[in-house]
Write a protein that holds these residues in place. Structure first.
Motif, PDB file in Angstrom:
ATOM      1  N   MET A  78     -93.901  25.631 -56.221  1.00 37.38           N
ATOM      2  CA  MET A  78     -92.611  25.868 -56.837  1.00 37.38           C
ATOM      3  C   MET A  78     -92.162  27.301 -56.558  1.00 37.38           C
ATOM      4  O   MET A  78     -92.978  28.191 -56.455  1.00 37.38           O
ATOM      5  N   ILE A  79     -90.862  27.450 -56.489  1.00 44.06           N
ATOM      6  CA  ILE A  79     -90.272  28.743 -56.192  1.00 44.06           C
ATOM      7  C   ILE A  79     -89.382  29.158 -57.357  1.00 44.06           C
ATOM      8  O   ILE A  79     -88.583  28.358 -57.844  1.00 44.06           O
ATOM      9  N   MET A  80     -89.519  30.406 -57.796  1.00 47.56           N
ATOM     10  CA  MET A  80     -88.639  30.920 -58.846  1.00 47.56           C
ATOM     11  C   MET A  80     -87.277  31.196 -58.219  1.00 47.56           C
ATOM     12  O   MET A  80     -87.171  31.951 -57.267  1.00 47.56           O
ATOM     13  N   GLU A  81     -86.265  30.549 -58.737  1.00 41.19           N
ATOM     14  CA  GLU A  81     -84.900  30.696 -58.237  1.00 41.19           C
ATOM     15  C   GLU A  81     -84.022  31.282 -59.326  1.00 41.19           C
ATOM     16  O   GLU A  81     -84.209  31.004 -60.505  1.00 41.19           O
ATOM     17  N   ARG A  82     -83.051  32.081 -58.917  1.00 39.27           N
ATOM     18  CA  ARG A  82     -82.070  32.650 -59.850  1.00 39.27           C
ATOM     19  C   ARG A  82     -80.679  32.187 -59.414  1.00 39.27           C
ATOM     20  O   ARG A  82     -80.316  32.305 -58.255  1.00 39.27           O
ATOM     21  N   PHE A  83     -79.944  31.661 -60.376  1.00 44.34           N
ATOM     22  CA  PHE A  83     -78.578  31.207 -60.152  1.00 44.34           C
ATOM     23  C   PHE A  83     -77.685  32.014 -61.084  1.00 44.34           C
ATOM     24  O   PHE A  83     -78.024  32.202 -62.251  1.00 44.34           O
ATOM     25  N   GLU A  84     -76.548  32.482 -60.575  1.00 41.96           N
ATOM     26  CA  GLU A  84     -75.651  33.301 -61.376  1.00 41.96           C
ATOM     27  C   GLU A  84     -74.229  32.779 -61.280  1.00 41.96           C
ATOM     28  O   GLU A  84     -73.773  32.389 -60.201  1.00 41.96           O
ATOM     29  N   SER A  85     -73.534  32.808 -62.415  1.00 42.80           N
ATOM     30  CA  SER A  85     -72.114  32.484 -62.409  1.00 42.80           C
ATOM     31  C   SER A  85     -71.362  33.667 -61.818  1.00 42.80           C
ATOM     32  O   SER A  85     -71.923  34.748 -61.635  1.00 42.80           O
ATOM     33  N   SER A  86     -70.092  33.466 -61.571  1.00 39.69           N
ATOM     34  CA  SER A  86     -69.266  34.609 -61.209  1.00 39.69           C
ATOM     35  C   SER A  86     -69.085  35.468 -62.463  1.00 39.69           C
ATOM     36  O   SER A  86     -69.378  35.039 -63.578  1.00 39.69           O
ATOM     37  N   VAL A  87     -68.621  36.680 -62.276  1.00 38.20           N
ATOM     38  CA  VAL A  87     -68.398  37.612 -63.375  1.00 38.20           C
ATOM     39  C   VAL A  87     -66.966  37.429 -63.861  1.00 38.20           C
ATOM     40  O   VAL A  87     -66.037  37.378 -63.068  1.00 38.20           O
ATOM     41  N   ARG A  88     -66.796  37.317 -65.182  1.00 37.04           N
ATOM     42  CA  ARG A  88     -65.468  37.129 -65.771  1.00 37.04           C
ATOM     43  C   ARG A  88     -65.124  38.316 -66.670  1.00 37.04           C
ATOM     44  O   ARG A  88     -65.959  38.773 -67.449  1.00 37.04           O
ATOM     45  N   GLU A  89     -63.895  38.783 -66.556  1.00 33.27           N
ATOM     46  CA  GLU A  89     -63.382  39.854 -67.416  1.00 33.27           C
ATOM     47  C   GLU A  89     -62.975  39.258 -68.756  1.00 33.27           C
ATOM     48  O   GLU A  89     -62.342  38.204 -68.810  1.00 33.27           O
TER      49      GLU A  89
ATOM     50  N   GLU B  71     -82.767  31.313 -64.543  1.00 29.77           N
ATOM     51  CA  GLU B  71     -83.973  31.443 -63.720  1.00 29.77           C
ATOM     52  C   GLU B  71     -84.839  30.224 -63.976  1.00 29.77           C
ATOM     53  O   GLU B  71     -85.101  29.881 -65.127  1.00 29.77           O
ATOM     54  N   ALA B  72     -85.237  29.567 -62.881  1.00 31.30           N
ATOM     55  CA  ALA B  72     -86.030  28.342 -63.006  1.00 31.30           C
ATOM     56  C   ALA B  72     -87.011  28.228 -61.857  1.00 31.30           C
ATOM     57  O   ALA B  72     -86.723  28.665 -60.740  1.00 31.30           O
ATOM     58  N   GLU B  73     -88.159  27.632 -62.172  1.00 36.79           N
ATOM     59  CA  GLU B  73     -89.113  27.291 -61.115  1.00 36.79           C
ATOM     60  C   GLU B  73     -88.767  25.894 -60.651  1.00 36.79           C
ATOM     61  O   GLU B  73     -88.968  24.919 -61.377  1.00 36.79           O
ATOM     62  N   ILE B  74     -88.235  25.824 -59.440  1.00 39.12           N
ATOM     63  CA  ILE B  74     -87.754  24.556 -58.924  1.00 39.12           C
ATOM     64  C   ILE B  74     -88.599  24.164 -57.718  1.00 39.12           C
ATOM     65  O   ILE B  74     -88.763  24.954 -56.793  1.00 39.12           O
ATOM     66  N   PRO B  75     -89.132  22.948 -57.747  1.00 34.19           N
ATOM     67  CA  PRO B  75     -89.865  22.487 -56.570  1.00 34.19           C
ATOM     68  C   PRO B  75     -88.952  22.523 -55.343  1.00 34.19           C
ATOM     69  O   PRO B  75     -87.758  22.212 -55.433  1.00 34.19           O
ATOM     70  N   PHE B  76     -89.507  22.919 -54.221  1.00 40.31           N
ATOM     71  CA  PHE B  76     -88.724  23.082 -52.997  1.00 40.31           C
ATOM     72  C   PHE B  76     -87.894  21.842 -52.672  1.00 40.31           C
ATOM     73  O   PHE B  76     -86.733  21.932 -52.306  1.00 40.31           O
ATOM     74  N   PHE B  77     -88.480  20.659 -52.843  1.00 43.43           N
ATOM     75  CA  PHE B  77     -87.780  19.428 -52.476  1.00 43.43           C
ATOM     76  C   PHE B  77     -86.608  19.103 -53.413  1.00 43.43           C
ATOM     77  O   PHE B  77     -85.737  18.315 -53.077  1.00 43.43           O
ATOM     78  N   LEU B  78     -86.551  19.723 -54.609  1.00 49.73           N
ATOM     79  CA  LEU B  78     -85.449  19.489 -55.543  1.00 49.73           C
ATOM     80  C   LEU B  78     -84.338  20.531 -55.447  1.00 49.73           C
ATOM     81  O   LEU B  78     -83.239  20.314 -55.947  1.00 49.73           O
TER      82      LEU B  78
END
Length: 137
Positions: free
Chosen positions: A1-12, A106-113
Motif C-alpha cells: 500500500m502507498i500513502m497518498e495525499r489528496f487535496e481540494s482546491s483552496v477557497r477564499e 491522507e490514505a493508504e490505498i492499494p496500488f490497484f485501487l
C-alpha cells in the motif's frame, strides 16, 4: 500500500479563520447542516464529534474528530471505512476578516485501487470545499 495525499482546491472565505473555526466546531451548526444534507446525494448523520456518511455503493463511513488546533486545523480519522483515512480541514489567515480553506485526505490505498478511487475522492473533496465556501460567503 502507498500513502497518498489528496487535496481540494483552496477557497477564499470572507470571514476570519477564528470565526470559521468556531462555527465549524459549534455542535449546534450541525443541526442546520442536517437540514441542508437532506437534499444531498449522501446521507449524513452527526453525533457530537462524529459524522457518518452513507455513500453508495461503499456504505457507511464514520469519521471522528481526533485533533483540534485552534484556529488553523481540524483532523478527523475514520473509525469505520473500507480504506482507513485521515481528513483535515486547513484554515489559513489572509487578512483580518478573510481566510482560505482547504480539505485534504491522507490514505493508504492499494496500488490497484488508486486509479478507481482517485477521481471520485478528488470530486468529493471539491464538493465539500464548495459547500463550505458557500456556507460562509
Amino acid at each position: 500500500m502507498i500513502m497518498e495525499r489528496f487535496e481540494s482546491s483552496v477557497r477564499e472565505i470572507n470571514r476570519s479563520r477564528e470565526a470559521v473555526y468556531d462555527r465549524i466546531t459549534d455542535p449546534q451548526v450541525y443541526d442546520k447542516i442536517k437540514d441542508q444534507a437532506a437534499n444531498a446525494p449522501v446521507d449524513m448523520r452527526f453525533d457530537g464529534e462524529t459524522v457518518t456518511l452513507n455513500v453508495s455503493p461503499v456504505g457507511d463511513i464514520t469519521l471522528s474528530l481526533v485533533e483540534k488546533v485552534r484556529p488553523e486545523r481540524l483532523t478527523f480519522q475514520t473509525t469505520q471505512s473500507m480504506i482507513p483515512f485521515t481528513l483535515q480541514l486547513l484554515l489559513t489567515e489572509t487578512g483580518p476578516e478573510s481566510c482560505t480553506a482547504q480539505v485534504a485526505v491522507e490514505a493508504e490505498i492499494p496500488f490497484f485501487l488508486k486509479g478507481m478511487v482517485s477521481g471520485p475522492l478528488n470530486d468529493g473533496l471539491e464538493k465539500v470545499i464548495d459547500m463550505m465556501a458557500q456556507a460562509f460567503n
